[in-house]
Design a protein around this motif. Structure first.
Motif, PDB file in Angstrom:
ATOM      1  N   SER A 188       0.855  -1.193   0.000  1.00  0.00           N
ATOM      2  CA  SER A 188       0.000   0.000   0.000  1.00  0.00           C
ATOM      3  C   SER A 188       0.887   1.236   0.000  1.00  0.00           C
ATOM      4  O   SER A 188       2.060   1.181   0.358  1.00  0.00           O
ATOM      5  CB  SER A 188      -0.939   0.009   1.210  1.00  0.00           C
ATOM      6  OG  SER A 188      -0.353   0.691   2.293  1.00  0.00           O
ATOM      7  N   VAL A 221      -4.862   4.738  -1.384  1.00  0.00           N
ATOM      8  CA  VAL A 221      -5.773   4.809  -0.230  1.00  0.00           C
ATOM      9  C   VAL A 221      -6.702   6.008  -0.405  1.00  0.00           C
ATOM     10  O   VAL A 221      -6.396   6.928  -1.175  1.00  0.00           O
ATOM     11  CB  VAL A 221      -4.977   4.961   1.097  1.00  0.00           C
ATOM     12  CG1 VAL A 221      -4.139   3.722   1.374  1.00  0.00           C
ATOM     13  CG2 VAL A 221      -4.091   6.208   1.104  1.00  0.00           C
ATOM     14  N   VAL A 269      -7.232   1.502   2.341  1.00  0.00           N
ATOM     15  CA  VAL A 269      -6.877   0.968   1.026  1.00  0.00           C
ATOM     16  C   VAL A 269      -8.152   0.837   0.185  1.00  0.00           C
ATOM     17  O   VAL A 269      -9.171   0.338   0.663  1.00  0.00           O
ATOM     18  CB  VAL A 269      -6.193  -0.411   1.176  1.00  0.00           C
ATOM     19  CG1 VAL A 269      -6.034  -1.096  -0.173  1.00  0.00           C
ATOM     20  CG2 VAL A 269      -4.831  -0.251   1.847  1.00  0.00           C
ATOM     21  N   LEU A 319      -7.243  -2.186  -5.430  1.00  0.00           N
ATOM     22  CA  LEU A 319      -6.305  -3.243  -5.051  1.00  0.00           C
ATOM     23  C   LEU A 319      -6.603  -4.505  -5.862  1.00  0.00           C
ATOM     24  O   LEU A 319      -5.694  -5.130  -6.429  1.00  0.00           O
ATOM     25  CB  LEU A 319      -6.421  -3.532  -3.545  1.00  0.00           C
ATOM     26  CG  LEU A 319      -5.652  -4.749  -3.038  1.00  0.00           C
ATOM     27  CD1 LEU A 319      -4.144  -4.548  -3.187  1.00  0.00           C
ATOM     28  CD2 LEU A 319      -5.990  -5.046  -1.573  1.00  0.00           C
ATOM     29  N   ILE A 363       0.324  -5.313   3.319  1.00  0.00           N
ATOM     30  CA  ILE A 363      -0.517  -4.191   3.780  1.00  0.00           C
ATOM     31  C   ILE A 363      -0.499  -4.167   5.310  1.00  0.00           C
ATOM     32  O   ILE A 363      -0.658  -5.208   5.960  1.00  0.00           O
ATOM     33  CB  ILE A 363      -1.973  -4.336   3.276  1.00  0.00           C
ATOM     34  CG1 ILE A 363      -1.959  -4.531   1.761  1.00  0.00           C
ATOM     35  CG2 ILE A 363      -2.835  -3.169   3.760  1.00  0.00           C
ATOM     36  CD1 ILE A 363      -2.713  -3.649   0.895  1.00  0.00           C
TER      37      ILE A 363
END
Ligand code: PLP
Length: 380
Positions: free
Chosen positions: A93, A119, A125, A130, A143
């Motif tokens: 992340s 994010v 996130v 993702l 993460i």
């Protein structure tokens, strides 16, 4: 005098020191086969059991390291180099600790491809983004469980679902002892934890590695820690970590409730100062984290003025504060440079009391007012 910088460093609990003391003098090397070596090994294995219980793991899944940075290196570099035949793409992340970001950059220079999962403005996130980043050749996603700087807690279970069967590493350094950290519930394949964050000694941490997950060692030596971390183990520190884990297991829930009440009162009071904003998620945040930004002024001058009143806080990650760059975490949640520079993190811990909150709320408003009067950005 209120110390509110537990995110940068915690005092070691007296009960932990007591447990460690015999092992400072103890000569045993856990690898020796004689009785004195065996005593050291037994103490170490007892500690391993306590650390494992705290995160609902099995003892055989715990590798002791020198701390969270090393655990992150072992998880990311160790996993990527061991599994590169399956693929060379990893995802981390955008708000990971610098030790994760720098491992990702190292891999990028050495033939891997890295994507940074974005994010939202709270630091959560973005799950759909993702999911879209995951490819056929993605071997690892890393993460964090919670962010030490803005306090936001990630939905790791949902992240687990989004990335399907890709190996998941979770950096739980900031969350351990503050919220539940359970490797089974989270669905983590590897998980980083550190002793000092639960009032154990510095210089010791652990990486949980789920049975069946294969990693290369990053510190080569005499085959200690099942060949995953060379070097004679720091037995006294490991014993301290074990005792700290045991205490945390008994006390974290009531302690989290206590801290949350103080945190909420602190945030409420801080936000009464005009042009002051909360960083991170309003509710899904660590119970000990109050991260705010004050417009028109610099976090560093606030920290130094607070220190003169006997209050310690931080501007963000103590590990990167030397660079004077605005925090990558605050930039990733969409703040402008000048907004990021006015941020201060108050992080509470085991020895804070309600009076500390009163003291900060009394001393801080005049500091902010004085600094703003001197600021060329403040035109009111
Ligand atoms: N990961 C997180 C989330 C952290 O907050 C920190 C330190 O604050 C680390 C890793 C690195 O910890 P250490 O410097 O103890 O190795």
């Amino acid at each position: 005098m209120p110390y509110m910088d537990y995110v940068s460093g915690c005092p070691v609990d007296e009960r932990v020191i007591e447990a460690m003391l015999p092992y400072f003098k103890h000569p045993g090397n856990p690898s020796s086969i004689h009785s004195v070596g065996l005593e050291a090994r037994n103490a170490m294995e007892e500690a391993r059991g306590k650390v494992a219980s705290l995160i609902n793991a099995d003892s055989s899944e715990i590798v002791f390291t020198s701390g969270a940075t090393e655990s992150n290196n072992l998880a990311i570099i160790g996993y990527a180099t061991r599994n590169k035949s399956k693929g060379k793409h990893i995802i981390v992340s955008a708000i990971e600790h610098i030790s994760v970001i720098n491992c990702a950059k190292f891999l990028q220079k050495n033939g891997f491809e890295v994507d940074y999962a974005p994010v939202d403005s709270y630091g959560k996130v973005k799950l759909d983004e993702l999911e879209n980043l995951v490819r056929e050749d993605t071997i690892l996603v890393s993460i964090q469980h919670a962010n030490p700087e803005i306090g936001t807690i990630q939905d790791i279970e949902k992240i687990r679902d989004a990335i399907k069967d890709v190996t998941l590493h979770v950096d739980a350094t900031a969350s351990l002892g503050k919220i539940e950290v359970n490797v089974e519930k989270l669905g983590a394949d590897m998980l980083t934890i550190s002793s000092n964050d639960i009032y154990g000694p510095r210089g010791v941490g652990a990486l949980y590695i789920r049975k069946g997950v294969r990693v290369n060692p990053v510190i080569l030596g005499g085959g200690q820690e099942r060949g995953l971390r060379g070097g004679t183990e720091n037995v006294a520190a490991i014993v301290g970590f074990g005792r700290a884990a045991e205490i945390t297991m008994e006390e974290w829930k009531s302690e989290a409730e206590r801290l949350k009440k103080m945190r909420d009162r602190l945030i409420e009071g801080l936000l009464k100062i005009e042009d002051t904003f909360l960083n991170g998620h309003p509710t899904e945040r660590l119970p000990n984290n109050a991260s705010v930004r004050f417009s028109y002024i610099e976090g560093e001058s606030i920290i130094l003025s607070l220190d003169m009143e006997g209050i310690q806080a931080s501007t963000g990650s103590a590990c990167t504060s030397k660079t004077l760059q605005p925090s990558h975490v605050l930039m990733a949640i969409g703040l402008k440079h000048e907004e990021a520079h006015g941020s201060v993190v108050f992080s509470l811990g085991r020895w804070n009391k309600e009076e500390d909150v009163d003291y900060v709320l009394e001393k801080l408003p005049p500091i902010i007012e004085r600094l703003r009067m001197m600021s060329p950005l403040y035109l009111k």
